[in-house]
Design a protein around this motif. Structure first.
Motif, PDB file in Angstrom:
ATOM      1  N   SER A   1      41.860 -17.206  -9.696  1.00  0.00           N
ATOM      2  CA  SER A   1      41.622 -18.638  -9.489  1.00  0.00           C
ATOM      3  C   SER A   1      40.867 -18.916  -8.195  1.00  0.00           C
ATOM      4  CB  SER A   1      42.948 -19.401  -9.495  1.00  0.00           C
ATOM      5  OG  SER A   1      43.733 -19.050  -8.371  1.00  0.00           O
ATOM      6  N   ILE A   2      41.022 -18.049  -7.199  1.00  0.00           N
ATOM      7  CA  ILE A   2      40.303 -18.235  -5.929  1.00  0.00           C
ATOM      8  C   ILE A   2      39.035 -17.373  -5.888  1.00  0.00           C
ATOM      9  CG2 ILE A   2      42.413 -18.837  -4.679  1.00  0.00           C
ATOM     10  CD1 ILE A   2      42.435 -16.034  -3.501  1.00  0.00           C
ATOM     11  N   ASP A   3      38.623 -16.871  -7.049  1.00  0.00           N
ATOM     12  CA  ASP A   3      37.407 -16.038  -7.167  1.00  0.00           C
ATOM     13  C   ASP A   3      37.497 -14.778  -6.315  1.00  0.00           C
ATOM     14  OD1 ASP A   3      36.244 -17.796  -8.938  1.00  0.00           O
ATOM     15  OD2 ASP A   3      35.217 -18.953  -7.378  1.00  0.00           O
ATOM     16  N   GLY A   4      38.698 -14.215  -6.239  1.00  0.00           N
ATOM     17  CA  GLY A   4      38.858 -12.986  -5.470  1.00  0.00           C
ATOM     18  C   GLY A   4      38.097 -11.813  -6.062  1.00  0.00           C
ATOM     19  N   HIS A   5      37.954 -11.787  -7.393  1.00  0.00           N
ATOM     20  CA  HIS A   5      37.210 -10.694  -8.019  1.00  0.00           C
ATOM     21  C   HIS A   5      35.739 -10.719  -7.599  1.00  0.00           C
ATOM     22  CE1 HIS A   5      36.879 -14.255 -10.505  1.00  0.00           C
ATOM     23  NE2 HIS A   5      35.858 -13.748 -11.156  1.00  0.00           N
ATOM     24  N   LEU A   6      35.208 -11.935  -7.359  1.00  0.00           N
ATOM     25  CA  LEU A   6      33.829 -12.027  -6.881  1.00  0.00           C
ATOM     26  C   LEU A   6      33.710 -11.524  -5.440  1.00  0.00           C
ATOM     27  CD1 LEU A   6      32.828 -15.520  -8.339  1.00  0.00           C
ATOM     28  CD2 LEU A   6      32.493 -13.249  -9.336  1.00  0.00           C
ATOM     29  N   ILE A   7      34.758 -11.765  -4.641  1.00  0.00           N
ATOM     30  CA  ILE A   7      34.759 -11.262  -3.265  1.00  0.00           C
ATOM     31  C   ILE A   7      34.765  -9.735  -3.265  1.00  0.00           C
ATOM     32  CG2 ILE A   7      36.033 -11.218  -1.084  1.00  0.00           C
ATOM     33  CD1 ILE A   7      34.720 -13.878  -1.710  1.00  0.00           C
ATOM     34  N   VAL A   8      35.531  -9.140  -4.181  1.00  0.00           N
ATOM     35  CA  VAL A   8      35.572  -7.674  -4.270  1.00  0.00           C
ATOM     36  C   VAL A   8      34.202  -7.124  -4.646  1.00  0.00           C
ATOM     37  CG1 VAL A   8      36.592  -5.729  -5.507  1.00  0.00           C
ATOM     38  CG2 VAL A   8      38.029  -7.655  -4.821  1.00  0.00           C
ATOM     39  N   LEU A   9      33.542  -7.761  -5.613  1.00  0.00           N
ATOM     40  CA  LEU A   9      32.195  -7.319  -5.991  1.00  0.00           C
ATOM     41  C   LEU A   9      31.201  -7.535  -4.854  1.00  0.00           C
ATOM     42  CD1 LEU A   9      32.043  -8.660  -9.676  1.00  0.00           C
ATOM     43  CD2 LEU A   9      32.368  -6.300  -8.909  1.00  0.00           C
TER      44      LEU A   9
ATOM     45  N   LEU B   1      42.880 -13.490   2.580  1.00  0.00           N
ATOM     46  CA  LEU B   1      41.949 -13.428   3.704  1.00  0.00           C
ATOM     47  C   LEU B   1      42.165 -12.164   4.530  1.00  0.00           C
ATOM     48  CD1 LEU B   1      41.962 -17.150   4.955  1.00  0.00           C
ATOM     49  CD2 LEU B   1      40.189 -15.990   3.638  1.00  0.00           C
ATOM     50  N   GLU B   2      43.426 -11.756   4.666  1.00  0.00           N
ATOM     51  CA  GLU B   2      43.708 -10.522   5.408  1.00  0.00           C
ATOM     52  C   GLU B   2      43.160  -9.312   4.663  1.00  0.00           C
ATOM     53  OE1 GLU B   2      47.474  -8.343   7.663  1.00  0.00           O
ATOM     54  OE2 GLU B   2      47.766 -10.224   6.551  1.00  0.00           O
ATOM     55  N   LEU B   3      43.260  -9.335   3.331  1.00  0.00           N
ATOM     56  CA  LEU B   3      42.652  -8.261   2.547  1.00  0.00           C
ATOM     57  C   LEU B   3      41.150  -8.217   2.767  1.00  0.00           C
ATOM     58  CD1 LEU B   3      42.607  -6.104   0.277  1.00  0.00           C
ATOM     59  CD2 LEU B   3      42.437  -7.986  -1.357  1.00  0.00           C
ATOM     60  N   ASN B   4      40.520  -9.372   2.802  1.00  0.00           N
ATOM     61  CA  ASN B   4      39.071  -9.421   3.048  1.00  0.00           C
ATOM     62  C   ASN B   4      38.730  -8.850   4.426  1.00  0.00           C
ATOM     63  OD1 ASN B   4      36.406 -10.106   2.332  1.00  0.00           O
ATOM     64  ND2 ASN B   4      36.529 -12.004   3.502  1.00  0.00           N
ATOM     65  N   ARG B   5      39.580  -9.148   5.417  1.00  0.00           N
ATOM     66  CA  ARG B   5      39.349  -8.578   6.755  1.00  0.00           C
ATOM     67  C   ARG B   5      39.519  -7.067   6.732  1.00  0.00           C
ATOM     68  NH1 ARG B   5      42.076 -13.430   8.355  1.00  0.00           N
ATOM     69  NH2 ARG B   5      44.081 -12.337   8.392  1.00  0.00           N
ATOM     70  N   HIS B   6      40.503  -6.583   5.991  1.00  0.00           N
ATOM     71  CA  HIS B   6      40.684  -5.136   5.872  1.00  0.00           C
ATOM     72  C   HIS B   6      39.454  -4.489   5.226  1.00  0.00           C
ATOM     73  CE1 HIS B   6      44.698  -4.621   7.381  1.00  0.00           C
ATOM     74  NE2 HIS B   6      45.220  -5.505   6.537  1.00  0.00           N
ATOM     75  N   LEU B   7      38.936  -5.108   4.179  1.00  0.00           N
ATOM     76  CA  LEU B   7      37.764  -4.553   3.507  1.00  0.00           C
ATOM     77  C   LEU B   7      36.551  -4.548   4.435  1.00  0.00           C
ATOM     78  CD1 LEU B   7      38.104  -6.146  -0.056  1.00  0.00           C
ATOM     79  CD2 LEU B   7      38.538  -3.779   0.601  1.00  0.00           C
ATOM     80  N   ASN B   8      36.384  -5.637   5.200  1.00  0.00           N
ATOM     81  CA  ASN B   8      35.274  -5.686   6.155  1.00  0.00           C
ATOM     82  C   ASN B   8      35.402  -4.584   7.200  1.00  0.00           C
ATOM     83  OD1 ASN B   8      33.826  -7.889   5.097  1.00  0.00           O
ATOM     84  ND2 ASN B   8      35.166  -9.360   6.096  1.00  0.00           N
ATOM     85  N   TYR B   9      36.632  -4.361   7.662  1.00  0.00           N
ATOM     86  CA  TYR B   9      36.846  -3.334   8.688  1.00  0.00           C
ATOM     87  C   TYR B   9      36.609  -1.935   8.115  1.00  0.00           C
ATOM     88  CZ  TYR B   9      38.995  -0.897  12.615  1.00  0.00           C
ATOM     89  OH  TYR B   9      39.217  -0.080  13.692  1.00  0.00           O
ATOM     90  N   ILE B  10      37.043  -1.724   6.873  1.00  0.00           N
ATOM     91  CA  ILE B  10      36.833  -0.416   6.246  1.00  0.00           C
ATOM     92  C   ILE B  10      35.343  -0.120   6.118  1.00  0.00           C
ATOM     93  CG2 ILE B  10      37.088   0.833   4.067  1.00  0.00           C
ATOM     94  CD1 ILE B  10      39.764  -0.597   3.711  1.00  0.00           C
ATOM     95  N   LEU B  11      34.560  -1.124   5.745  1.00  0.00           N
ATOM     96  CA  LEU B  11      33.119  -0.907   5.559  1.00  0.00           C
ATOM     97  C   LEU B  11      32.421  -0.646   6.876  1.00  0.00           C
ATOM     98  CD1 LEU B  11      32.211  -3.620   2.888  1.00  0.00           C
ATOM     99  CD2 LEU B  11      32.637  -1.196   2.538  1.00  0.00           C
ATOM    100  N   ARG B  12      32.933  -1.220   7.958  1.00  0.00           N
ATOM    101  CA  ARG B  12      32.249  -1.111   9.252  1.00  0.00           C
ATOM    102  C   ARG B  12      32.741   0.061  10.098  1.00  0.00           C
ATOM    103  NH1 ARG B  12      31.825  -6.098   7.477  1.00  0.00           N
ATOM    104  NH2 ARG B  12      30.086  -7.403   8.074  1.00  0.00           N
TER     105      ARG B  12
END
Length: 259
Positions: free
Chosen positions: A139-147, A244-255
């Motif tokens: 519902s919050i378009d999290g799958h689009l954030i993952v892609l 949002l914390e998951l998104n921060r974790h993903l950003n940190y993993i990529l960087r």
């Protein structure tokens, strides 16, 4: 017009490398890995998304199917996509852990059902919370954030990147975040059920003639439902913060520097 073998391998690389990385994501990421989705549909999704990602990738090495380097790079791309999917799976496991903790306190540990996504049997409350978390994520378009994060991975993790040892170490450390957050989500229910069990124990000690435990099981079930309601009160805001914390974790993993 003459088409050389080098041009063919270059065209294949434009599709193959994004396709393999997307496959690594679809292997483990919730929703994408659900067995209710046929394998042909998953392959079609990966192929279509790789066609969309191909123009966004700057440097693409050629894909020579007869080369050992191509096999090694294919394994690397699978691992890159698998890391992102594993981090997303950790996020959803938080709610499965919370639900199973609540089920054990309510006495529903034996009431289990099959989880089609993971192929295992989990407590029914855990499955309900997992499905709820999945619907909220969509519902919050999290799958689009993952892609989107997968698309960004081609910038931070180029196709010729070395093995991501540092990122793997960080993803494994996210397991502690998973357990801590899962217990935090289930904490109100655990405290309420603990107090109710202590109360029934004191009642049984004070009046042994009363069959307190015969009344205790249905009362425990009723209190468990209220406790679960207390745990889910305001879960929307808390869920959004966890996303949002998951998104921060993903950003940190990529960087993270890899190699």
């Amino acid at each position: 017009m003459v088409i050389t073998f080098t041009e063919i391998t270059q065209w294949l690389g434009l599709i193959w490398w994004p396709f393999v990385r997307l496959t690594g994501l679809f292997v483990i990421a919730p929703f994408f890995v659900d067995k209710a989705i046929p394998m042909r549909v998953k392959i079609l999704f990966a192929f279509v998304f790789s066609l969309l990602l191909a123009p966004m990738i700057d440097t693409v090495p050629p894909f020579n199917p007869f080369s050992i380097d191509a096999i090694i790079f294919t394994l690397y791309q699978l691992i890159f996509g698998f890391l992102i999917g594993f981090a997303v799976m950790i996020f959803f496991t938080i709610f499965s852990i919370a639900g199973q903790a609540i089920s054990m306190q309510m006495g529903l540990a034996m009431a289990i059902m099959n989880d089609p996504a993971n192929g295992v049997s989990i407590a029914i409350i855990g499955r309900i919370m997992f499905i709820t978390a999945m619907l909220l994520f969509l519902s919050i378009d999290g799958h689009l954030i993952v892609l989107l994060q997968l698309k960004n991975s081609f910038t931070h993790w180029p196709l010729d990147s070395l093995f991501p040892f540092t990122s793997i170490d960080y993803v494994l450390k996210m397991v502690s975040w998973m357990f801590a957050t899962g217990l935090l989500v289930a904490a109100p229910a655990i405290v309420v059920m603990l107090l109710s069990n202590i109360t029934f124990g004191l009642m049984n000690k004070a009046a042994p003639a009363l069959n307190v435990f015969a009344l205790g099981f249905p009362m425990t079930m009723l209190l468990g439902l209220f406790a679960m309601m207390a745990s889910l009160t305001g879960i929307g805001d808390h869920y959004f913060e966890l996303a949002l914390e998951l998104n921060r974790h993903l950003n940190y993993i990529l960087r993270l520097p890899n190699g």
